[in-house]
Scaffold this motif. Structure first.
Motif, PDB file in Angstrom:
ATOM      1  N   CYS A   1       0.821  -1.212   0.000  1.00  0.00           N
ATOM      2  CA  CYS A   1       0.000   0.000   0.000  1.00  0.00           C
ATOM      3  C   CYS A   1       0.860   1.270   0.000  1.00  0.00           C
ATOM      4  CB  CYS A   1      -0.967   0.004   1.178  1.00  0.00           C
ATOM      5  SG  CYS A   1      -0.185  -0.121   2.795  1.00  0.00           S
ATOM      6  N   ASP A   2       2.147   1.137   0.345  1.00  0.00           N
ATOM      7  CA  ASP A   2       3.053   2.284   0.319  1.00  0.00           C
ATOM      8  C   ASP A   2       3.533   2.598  -1.094  1.00  0.00           C
ATOM      9  OD1 ASP A   2       2.946   2.369   3.121  1.00  0.00           O
ATOM     10  OD2 ASP A   2       4.613   0.961   3.309  1.00  0.00           O
ATOM     11  N   LEU A   3       3.343   1.677  -2.019  1.00  0.00           N
ATOM     12  CA  LEU A   3       3.840   1.834  -3.389  1.00  0.00           C
ATOM     13  C   LEU A   3       2.863   2.667  -4.208  1.00  0.00           C
ATOM     14  CD1 LEU A   3       6.277   0.788  -5.054  1.00  0.00           C
ATOM     15  CD2 LEU A   3       4.807  -1.083  -5.822  1.00  0.00           C
ATOM     16  N   ASP A   4       3.385   3.622  -4.945  1.00  0.00           N
ATOM     17  CA  ASP A   4       2.585   4.548  -5.737  1.00  0.00           C
ATOM     18  C   ASP A   4       1.635   3.798  -6.677  1.00  0.00           C
ATOM     19  OD1 ASP A   4       1.527   6.637  -7.175  1.00  0.00           O
ATOM     20  OD2 ASP A   4       3.431   7.315  -8.018  1.00  0.00           O
ATOM     21  N   LYS A   5       0.347   4.091  -6.585  1.00  0.00           N
ATOM     22  CA  LYS A   5      -0.638   3.446  -7.450  1.00  0.00           C
ATOM     23  C   LYS A   5      -0.481   3.850  -8.915  1.00  0.00           C
ATOM     24  CE  LYS A   5      -4.434   2.913  -4.114  1.00  0.00           C
ATOM     25  NZ  LYS A   5      -5.848   3.272  -3.850  1.00  0.00           N
ATOM     26  N   GLU A   6       0.151   4.968  -9.162  1.00  0.00           N
ATOM     27  CA  GLU A   6       0.317   5.430 -10.536  1.00  0.00           C
ATOM     28  C   GLU A   6       1.283   4.550 -11.313  1.00  0.00           C
ATOM     29  OE1 GLU A   6      -1.609   7.841 -11.804  1.00  0.00           O
ATOM     30  OE2 GLU A   6      -2.547   7.753  -9.829  1.00  0.00           O
ATOM     31  N   LYS A   7       2.164   3.859 -10.617  1.00  0.00           N
ATOM     32  CA  LYS A   7       3.094   2.946 -11.259  1.00  0.00           C
ATOM     33  C   LYS A   7       2.374   1.635 -11.540  1.00  0.00           C
ATOM     34  CE  LYS A   7       6.784   0.634 -12.460  1.00  0.00           C
ATOM     35  NZ  LYS A   7       7.302   0.735 -13.836  1.00  0.00           N
ATOM     36  N   LYS A   8       2.281   1.268 -12.816  1.00  0.00           N
ATOM     37  CA  LYS A   8       1.567   0.058 -13.203  1.00  0.00           C
ATOM     38  C   LYS A   8       2.544  -1.008 -13.706  1.00  0.00           C
ATOM     39  CE  LYS A   8      -2.456   2.004 -12.482  1.00  0.00           C
ATOM     40  NZ  LYS A   8      -3.305   1.634 -11.335  1.00  0.00           N
ATOM     41  N   PHE A   9       2.264  -2.250 -13.350  1.00  0.00           N
ATOM     42  CA  PHE A   9       3.110  -3.376 -13.722  1.00  0.00           C
ATOM     43  C   PHE A   9       2.369  -4.293 -14.681  1.00  0.00           C
ATOM     44  CE2 PHE A   9       4.501  -1.786  -9.659  1.00  0.00           C
ATOM     45  CZ  PHE A   9       5.888  -1.825  -9.735  1.00  0.00           C
ATOM     46  N   SER A  10       3.144  -5.057 -15.446  1.00  0.00           N
ATOM     47  CA  SER A  10       2.536  -5.948 -16.442  1.00  0.00           C
ATOM     48  C   SER A  10       2.409  -7.381 -15.942  1.00  0.00           C
ATOM     49  CB  SER A  10       3.378  -5.927 -17.732  1.00  0.00           C
ATOM     50  OG  SER A  10       4.713  -6.316 -17.453  1.00  0.00           O
ATOM     51  N   ALA A  11       2.900  -7.666 -14.729  1.00  0.00           N
ATOM     52  CA  ALA A  11       2.774  -8.991 -14.134  1.00  0.00           C
ATOM     53  C   ALA A  11       3.105  -8.879 -12.653  1.00  0.00           C
ATOM     54  CB  ALA A  11       3.703  -9.999 -14.810  1.00  0.00           C
ATOM     55  N   ALA A  12       2.625  -9.854 -11.873  1.00  0.00           N
ATOM     56  CA  ALA A  12       2.903  -9.823 -10.431  1.00  0.00           C
ATOM     57  C   ALA A  12       2.913 -11.239  -9.873  1.00  0.00           C
ATOM     58  CB  ALA A  12       1.865  -8.980  -9.691  1.00  0.00           C
ATOM     59  N   THR A  13       3.632 -11.394  -8.753  1.00  0.00           N
ATOM     60  CA  THR A  13       3.629 -12.656  -8.017  1.00  0.00           C
ATOM     61  C   THR A  13       3.366 -12.375  -6.544  1.00  0.00           C
ATOM     62  OG1 THR A  13       6.018 -12.635  -7.554  1.00  0.00           O
ATOM     63  CG2 THR A  13       5.298 -13.690  -9.604  1.00  0.00           C
ATOM     64  N   LEU A  14       2.752 -13.349  -5.889  1.00  0.00           N
ATOM     65  CA  LEU A  14       2.499 -13.290  -4.443  1.00  0.00           C
ATOM     66  C   LEU A  14       2.648 -14.720  -3.918  1.00  0.00           C
ATOM     67  CD1 LEU A  14       1.466 -11.497  -2.009  1.00  0.00           C
ATOM     68  CD2 LEU A  14      -0.798 -12.406  -2.536  1.00  0.00           C
ATOM     69  N   LEU A  15       3.827 -15.016  -3.396  1.00  0.00           N
ATOM     70  CA  LEU A  15       4.140 -16.378  -2.998  1.00  0.00           C
ATOM     71  C   LEU A  15       4.267 -16.492  -1.484  1.00  0.00           C
ATOM     72  CD1 LEU A  15       6.836 -17.349  -5.681  1.00  0.00           C
ATOM     73  CD2 LEU A  15       4.349 -17.190  -5.908  1.00  0.00           C
ATOM     74  N   LEU A  16       3.480 -17.382  -0.914  1.00  0.00           N
ATOM     75  CA  LEU A  16       3.605 -17.737   0.507  1.00  0.00           C
ATOM     76  C   LEU A  16       3.415 -16.534   1.422  1.00  0.00           C
ATOM     77  CD1 LEU A  16       6.705 -20.085   0.104  1.00  0.00           C
ATOM     78  CD2 LEU A  16       4.286 -20.749   0.193  1.00  0.00           C
ATOM     79  N   VAL A  17       2.416 -15.732   1.127  1.00  0.00           N
ATOM     80  CA  VAL A  17       2.135 -14.530   1.919  1.00  0.00           C
ATOM     81  C   VAL A  17       0.731 -14.573   2.520  1.00  0.00           C
ATOM     82  CG1 VAL A  17       1.827 -12.017   1.844  1.00  0.00           C
ATOM     83  CG2 VAL A  17       3.737 -13.072   0.621  1.00  0.00           C
ATOM     84  N   LEU A  18      -0.255 -14.930   1.713  1.00  0.00           N
ATOM     85  CA  LEU A  18      -1.653 -14.702   2.085  1.00  0.00           C
ATOM     86  C   LEU A  18      -2.080 -15.489   3.328  1.00  0.00           C
ATOM     87  CD1 LEU A  18      -3.618 -12.779   0.638  1.00  0.00           C
ATOM     88  CD2 LEU A  18      -4.719 -14.790  -0.344  1.00  0.00           C
ATOM     89  N   HIS A  19      -1.464 -16.633   3.572  1.00  0.00           N
ATOM     90  CA  HIS A  19      -1.894 -17.449   4.714  1.00  0.00           C
ATOM     91  C   HIS A  19      -1.491 -16.851   6.062  1.00  0.00           C
ATOM     92  CE1 HIS A  19       2.126 -19.125   3.660  1.00  0.00           C
ATOM     93  NE2 HIS A  19       2.282 -19.145   4.964  1.00  0.00           N
ATOM     94  N   PHE A  20      -0.673 -15.812   6.043  1.00  0.00           N
ATOM     95  CA  PHE A  20      -0.331 -15.117   7.283  1.00  0.00           C
ATOM     96  C   PHE A  20      -1.381 -14.057   7.650  1.00  0.00           C
ATOM     97  CE2 PHE A  20       4.077 -16.286   5.914  1.00  0.00           C
ATOM     98  CZ  PHE A  20       4.345 -17.139   6.979  1.00  0.00           C
ATOM     99  N   MET A  21      -2.322 -13.801   6.748  1.00  0.00           N
ATOM    100  CA  MET A  21      -3.265 -12.715   6.932  1.00  0.00           C
ATOM    101  C   MET A  21      -4.666 -13.254   7.191  1.00  0.00           C
ATOM    102  SD  MET A  21      -1.852 -10.427   3.762  1.00  0.00           S
ATOM    103  CE  MET A  21      -2.481  -8.885   4.389  1.00  0.00           C
ATOM    104  N   GLU A  22      -5.357 -12.660   8.150  1.00  0.00           N
ATOM    105  CA  GLU A  22      -6.709 -13.088   8.462  1.00  0.00           C
ATOM    106  C   GLU A  22      -7.682 -12.693   7.353  1.00  0.00           C
ATOM    107  OE1 GLU A  22      -8.152 -12.740  12.563  1.00  0.00           O
ATOM    108  OE2 GLU A  22      -6.260 -11.718  13.011  1.00  0.00           O
ATOM    109  N   ASP A  23      -8.751 -13.486   7.252  1.00  0.00           N
ATOM    110  CA  ASP A  23      -9.798 -13.182   6.283  1.00  0.00           C
ATOM    111  C   ASP A  23     -10.832 -12.263   6.937  1.00  0.00           C
ATOM    112  OD1 ASP A  23     -11.332 -13.149   4.029  1.00  0.00           O
ATOM    113  OD2 ASP A  23     -12.163 -15.171   4.289  1.00  0.00           O
ATOM    114  N   ASN A  24     -10.353 -11.136   7.391  1.00  0.00           N
ATOM    115  CA  ASN A  24     -11.204 -10.138   8.048  1.00  0.00           C
ATOM    116  C   ASN A  24     -11.180  -8.822   7.269  1.00  0.00           C
ATOM    117  OD1 ASN A  24      -8.617  -9.271   8.479  1.00  0.00           O
ATOM    118  ND2 ASN A  24      -8.740  -9.192  10.705  1.00  0.00           N
ATOM    119  N   GLY A  25     -10.775  -8.925   6.018  1.00  0.00           N
ATOM    120  CA  GLY A  25     -10.561  -7.758   5.169  1.00  0.00           C
ATOM    121  C   GLY A  25      -9.115  -7.589   4.791  1.00  0.00           C
ATOM    122  N   ASP A  26      -8.201  -8.197   5.564  1.00  0.00           N
ATOM    123  CA  ASP A  26      -6.774  -8.046   5.279  1.00  0.00           C
ATOM    124  C   ASP A  26      -6.369  -8.749   3.986  1.00  0.00           C
ATOM    125  OD1 ASP A  26      -6.551  -6.585   7.564  1.00  0.00           O
ATOM    126  OD2 ASP A  26      -5.440  -8.084   8.711  1.00  0.00           O
TER     127      ASP A  26
END
Length: 223
Positions: free
Chosen positions: A99-124
């Protein structure tokens, strides 16, 4: 965001050995990650939760010239990654949250590895996936690897994982780790993950990889 999982001290220094031990097929998955994104024209990659840079290493080794931005909240993990890629001008590494990264900068691909399971399903979880989506161009591919499944599925696949672990691991260590996965992390079912991704602005995801509790997903940002 109510909780941020930081890898520090021994967790940071021993991370690479840890994931190779506990995720059967981990290196196979990473080795083929550039192939999954090879049709991306702009080669501008966002690596969320980049850690020590294991997936980044695969992209800098290809013949294609990727411009890579990696971000992670753990200073010690980023320090390791910066030492690893100090000679690569096409790799930019930052300590912080997406969320600290400028939204104006757009990327053409992304990865998210082994992160989401640390976050609660409460909106996070949803907030992070939206943060990824908002920083991608329309149609950009997005690859995830995460612990996935409902409680019954996780329990059964943990029994499989035990059989796939390397010989010589301490049984008490195995029991403690499997208990943590089952009772302390925040895995969601495949259906719920699909719902979260679609609500965040992605197409229904395709599961293309599974090794016990770990599943790999491919989707794209909607227009």
């Amino acid at each position: 965001m109510s909780k941020i999982e930081l890898f520090e001290n021994e967790r940071a220094s021993g991370y690479n050995q840890f994931v190779e031990t506990w995720i059967p097929g981990y290196n196979f998955f990473l080795d083929h990650l550039p192939n999954l994104l090879s049709e991306t024209e702009q080669k501008d990659l966002l690596v969320v939760g980049c850690g020590t840079g294991n997936e980044i290493e695969r992209f800098v080794q290809t013949t294609e010239h990727w411009k890579i931005t990696g971000i992670d909240p753990s200073p010690q993990m980023i320090t390791q990654a910066k030492e690893r890629f100090q000679d690569f001008e096409n790799v930019e590494l930052m300590t912080g949250l997406l969320c600290d990264l400028d939204k104006e900068k757009k990327f053409s691909a992304a990865t998210l590895l082994l992160v989401l399971h640390f976050m609660e399903d409460n909106g996070d979880k949803l907030r992070l996936l939206k943060d990824v989506s908002e920083r991608l161009v329309s149609g950009a591919p997005f690859v995830m690897l995460d612990i996935t499944g409902d409680k019954s599925q996780i329990k059964q696949n943990l029994n499989v994982l035990r059989l796939l672990l390397p010989d010589g691991l301490d049984e008490e260590q195995i029991d403690n780790r499997l208990n943590r996965i089952e009772n302390e992390l925040y895995a969601v079912s495949e259906q719920r993950l699909s719902e979260l991704l679609q609500e965040a602005g992605f197409e229904p995801p395709l599961r293309f990889f599974q090794s016990a509790i770990y599943m790999g997903w491919l989707t794209r940002r909607n227009g």
